[in-house]
Design a protein around this motif. Sequence first.
Motif: not given
Length: 151
Positions: A23-48
């Motif tokens: 986001v080129e350091d241009r965000a008010d907040k950063v949200y990161v979702y990280a998951s690791r369950e039963e061998g499944v790795t997943s992630s996502d992210f969003f911003y304010l």
Amino acid sequence: MKEFEDKFSELQADMISICMEYVEDRADKVYVYASREEGVTSSDFFYLINGKYVEPHKLNDALEEAEESYDTSAARNFMVLDILNEDIGKIKVLCQEHQRDMPTEMKLIYDVRSRKFKAEYKYDLVYTHDDIKTASHIADEWFEEVKNIKL
């Protein structure tokens, strides 16, 4: 003990850092979702950004007039997700090395202005026991939940 905490914090900081870079350091907040369950790795992210909650591919929807647009190409998006998933893998190894439970879910929130970091962890199965839901359903639900909280 300290070594585990430091490395765990370092990996979380790296996750926030790559999202800030996107986001080129241009965000008010950063949200990161990280998951690791039963061998499944997943992630996502969003911003304010500018009072609007936006997913990475919609960053430019949050811009005010005259602000330079973001590069929201799929290649850049996947690069961030690859790094997030890599960090989740490193956290898994770190937890194994130190005989710690690996969180099944991590929700990381970084407030850019106040420089405050908040993390929520779950250790129970969140979606693998569900016939329908996947990690991306959970990440999308979190985005909607955060977006609908009145500021």
